[in-house]
Design a protein around this motif. Structure first.
Motif, mmCIF file in Angstrom:
data_model
loop_
_atom_site.group_PDB
_atom_site.id
_atom_site.type_symbol
_atom_site.label_atom_id
_atom_site.label_comp_id
_atom_site.label_asym_id
_atom_site.label_seq_id
_atom_site.Cartn_x
_atom_site.Cartn_y
_atom_site.Cartn_z
ATOM 1 N N SER A 191 0.781 -1.231 0.227
ATOM 2 C CA SER A 191 -0.014 0.001 0.037
ATOM 3 C C SER A 191 0.896 1.250 -0.013
ATOM 4 C CB SER A 191 -0.946 0.153 1.227
ATOM 5 O OG SER A 191 -1.877 -0.878 1.121
ATOM 6 N N ILE A 192 2.006 1.225 0.626
ATOM 7 C CA ILE A 192 3.020 2.619 0.739
ATOM 8 C C ILE A 192 3.368 2.602 -0.582
ATOM 9 C CG2 ILE A 192 5.208 3.074 1.613
ATOM 10 C CD1 ILE A 192 4.248 1.921 4.322
ATOM 11 N N ILE A 193 3.837 1.742 -1.315
ATOM 12 C CA ILE A 193 4.361 1.757 -2.431
ATOM 13 C C ILE A 193 3.462 2.444 -3.534
ATOM 14 C CG2 ILE A 193 5.152 0.625 -4.546
ATOM 15 C CD1 ILE A 193 6.548 -1.470 -2.902
ATOM 16 N N PHE A 194 2.143 1.947 -3.342
ATOM 17 C CA PHE A 194 0.915 2.562 -4.337
ATOM 18 C C PHE A 194 0.866 4.074 -3.902
ATOM 19 C CE2 PHE A 194 -3.419 3.723 -4.688
ATOM 20 C CZ PHE A 194 -3.617 3.813 -6.121
ATOM 21 N N PHE A 195 0.699 4.339 -2.862
ATOM 22 C CA PHE A 195 0.725 5.523 -2.425
ATOM 23 C C PHE A 195 1.776 6.721 -2.774
ATOM 24 C CE2 PHE A 195 -2.462 4.061 0.870
ATOM 25 C CZ PHE A 195 -3.767 4.382 0.474
ATOM 26 N N TYR A 196 3.046 6.265 -2.449
ATOM 27 C CA TYR A 196 3.983 6.714 -3.151
ATOM 28 C C TYR A 196 4.115 7.235 -4.352
ATOM 29 C CZ TYR A 196 7.141 7.661 0.905
ATOM 30 O OH TYR A 196 7.661 8.330 2.159
ATOM 31 N N GLN A 197 3.522 6.185 -5.402
ATOM 32 C CA GLN A 197 3.474 6.342 -6.685
ATOM 33 C C GLN A 197 2.503 7.505 -6.882
ATOM 34 O OE1 GLN A 197 2.382 2.376 -7.703
ATOM 35 N NE2 GLN A 197 4.299 1.932 -8.715
ATOM 36 N N GLN A 198 1.365 7.497 -6.239
ATOM 37 C CA GLN A 198 0.261 8.583 -6.543
ATOM 38 C C GLN A 198 0.906 9.988 -6.166
ATOM 39 O OE1 GLN A 198 -2.759 7.666 -8.226
ATOM 40 N NE2 GLN A 198 -1.289 5.728 -7.945
ATOM 41 N N ASP A 199 1.356 10.072 -5.064
ATOM 42 C CA ASP A 199 2.125 11.252 -4.585
ATOM 43 C C ASP A 199 3.138 11.714 -5.726
ATOM 44 O OD1 ASP A 199 0.579 11.464 -2.356
ATOM 45 O OD2 ASP A 199 2.289 11.284 -0.852
ATOM 46 N N THR A 200 3.913 10.779 -5.916
ATOM 47 C CA THR A 200 5.181 11.153 -7.068
ATOM 48 C C THR A 200 4.443 11.579 -8.200
ATOM 49 O OG1 THR A 200 6.579 9.634 -6.160
ATOM 50 C CG2 THR A 200 6.991 10.497 -8.282
ATOM 51 N N LYS A 201 3.425 11.054 -8.893
ATOM 52 C CA LYS A 201 2.725 11.435 -9.993
ATOM 53 C C LYS A 201 1.971 12.777 -9.834
ATOM 54 C CE LYS A 201 -0.882 9.203 -10.844
ATOM 55 N NZ LYS A 201 -1.937 8.134 -11.565
ATOM 56 N N ALA A 202 1.337 12.916 -8.626
ATOM 57 C CA ALA A 202 0.825 14.269 -8.305
ATOM 58 C C ALA A 202 1.765 15.375 -8.238
ATOM 59 C CB ALA A 202 0.117 14.388 -7.188
ATOM 60 N N LEU A 203 3.088 15.290 -7.474
ATOM 61 C CA LEU A 203 4.018 15.954 -7.345
ATOM 62 C C LEU A 203 4.890 16.544 -8.781
ATOM 63 C CD1 LEU A 203 5.507 14.850 -4.021
ATOM 64 C CD2 LEU A 203 4.179 16.757 -4.284
ATOM 65 N N LEU A 204 4.972 15.641 -9.563
ATOM 66 C CA LEU A 204 5.566 15.750 -10.794
ATOM 67 C C LEU A 204 4.697 16.810 -11.695
ATOM 68 C CD1 LEU A 204 7.393 12.340 -11.292
ATOM 69 C CD2 LEU A 204 8.362 14.438 -11.016
ATOM 70 N N GLN A 205 3.642 16.288 -11.718
ATOM 71 C CA GLN A 205 2.373 17.203 -12.532
ATOM 72 C C GLN A 205 2.486 18.479 -12.202
ATOM 73 O OE1 GLN A 205 -1.225 15.141 -11.919
ATOM 74 N NE2 GLN A 205 -0.911 13.550 -13.577
ATOM 75 N N GLY A 206 2.920 18.940 -11.083
ATOM 76 C CA GLY A 206 2.775 20.384 -10.314
ATOM 77 C C GLY A 206 1.400 20.936 -10.308
ATOM 78 N N GLY A 207 1.240 22.206 -10.416
ATOM 79 C CA GLY A 207 0.050 22.746 -10.370
ATOM 80 C C GLY A 207 -0.353 22.696 -9.107
ATOM 81 N N LEU A 208 -1.902 22.602 -9.182
ATOM 82 C CA LEU A 208 -2.898 22.338 -8.124
ATOM 83 C C LEU A 208 -2.810 20.972 -7.674
ATOM 84 C CD1 LEU A 208 -5.277 23.402 -6.604
ATOM 85 C CD2 LEU A 208 -6.915 22.641 -8.383
ATOM 86 N N SER A 209 -2.329 19.998 -8.554
ATOM 87 C CA SER A 209 -2.254 18.557 -7.781
ATOM 88 C C SER A 209 -1.201 18.655 -6.872
ATOM 89 C CB SER A 209 -2.104 17.745 -8.980
ATOM 90 O OG SER A 209 -1.969 16.372 -8.720
ATOM 91 N N ALA A 210 -0.008 19.206 -7.054
ATOM 92 C CA ALA A 210 1.343 19.220 -6.447
ATOM 93 C C ALA A 210 0.954 19.899 -4.980
ATOM 94 C CB ALA A 210 2.339 19.714 -7.130
ATOM 95 N N ASP A 211 0.112 21.223 -5.344
ATOM 96 C CA ASP A 211 -0.078 21.953 -4.027
ATOM 97 C C ASP A 211 -1.051 21.032 -3.050
ATOM 98 O OD1 ASP A 211 1.435 24.086 -5.041
ATOM 99 O OD2 ASP A 211 -0.309 24.976 -5.973
ATOM 100 N N LEU A 212 -1.833 20.789 -3.542
ATOM 101 C CA LEU A 212 -2.774 19.794 -2.674
ATOM 102 C C LEU A 212 -2.160 18.818 -1.890
ATOM 103 C CD1 LEU A 212 -6.118 19.556 -4.764
ATOM 104 C CD2 LEU A 212 -5.917 20.953 -2.755
ATOM 105 N N THR A 213 -1.402 17.911 -2.612
ATOM 106 C CA THR A 213 -0.512 16.797 -2.063
ATOM 107 C C THR A 213 0.405 17.499 -0.945
ATOM 108 O OG1 THR A 213 -0.656 15.569 -4.136
ATOM 109 C CG2 THR A 213 1.236 15.112 -2.571
ATOM 110 N N LYS A 214 0.885 18.471 -1.159
ATOM 111 C CA LYS A 214 1.896 19.122 -0.156
ATOM 112 C C LYS A 214 0.984 19.587 1.112
ATOM 113 C CE LYS A 214 5.726 20.595 -3.113
ATOM 114 N NZ LYS A 214 6.456 21.811 -3.599
ATOM 115 N N ARG A 215 0.089 20.250 0.785
ATOM 116 C CA ARG A 215 -0.735 20.574 1.990
ATOM 117 C C ARG A 215 -1.492 19.579 2.662
ATOM 118 N NH1 ARG A 215 -3.829 25.078 -1.238
ATOM 119 N NH2 ARG A 215 -2.274 26.671 -1.487
#
Length: 114
Positions: free
Chosen positions: A31-55
């Motif tokens: 599960s941790i690997i899956f969640f890291y993949q989702q976070d990495t994808k969001a962070l690499l996309q940047g923009g609102l997706s990255a901001d939401l993930t960080k917050r």
């Protein structure tokens, strides 16, 4: 059951752990690997997706560290009893898992039929 981090620490120290602990720790790690993949994808996309993930995942100084790449969900996952963190719908063999597994199989079957 012990916390996932305790089970993993014993494995790394060459100690024996029960099959049930090992199984649950592996499911948490998956599960941790899956969640890291989702976070990495969001962070690499940047923009609102990255901001939401960080917050959402890196803002609590007690359970996360943006500098170290540790999101709150990771801290919670490794510090809890694996069965408690996963919940019955994510533990193979439980009634709740059977229901969800059958739903997932049916969705997959329909998606691959077309």
């Amino acid at each position: 059951m012990r916390a996932t981090c305790e089970i993993i620490a014993d494995l790394k120290d060459g100690k024996e752990v029960s099959y049930e602990e090992l199984k649950m720790a592996c499911l948490v790690q998956s599960s941790i690997i899956f969640f890291y993949q989702q976070d990495t994808k969001a962070l690499l996309q940047g923009g609102l997706s990255a901001d939401l993930t960080k917050r959402m995942e890196y803002s609590d100084p007690e359970t996360s560290s943006e500098k170290m790449g540790i999101p709150s969900w990771y801290w919670k996952a490794i510090k809890k009893d694996p069965m408690e963190w996963l919940g019955p719908s994510h533990i193979p063999g439980t009634e709740q898992w059977e229901v969800m597994h059958n739903i997932h199989k049916n969705v997959y079957k329909k998606a691959t039929e077309t």
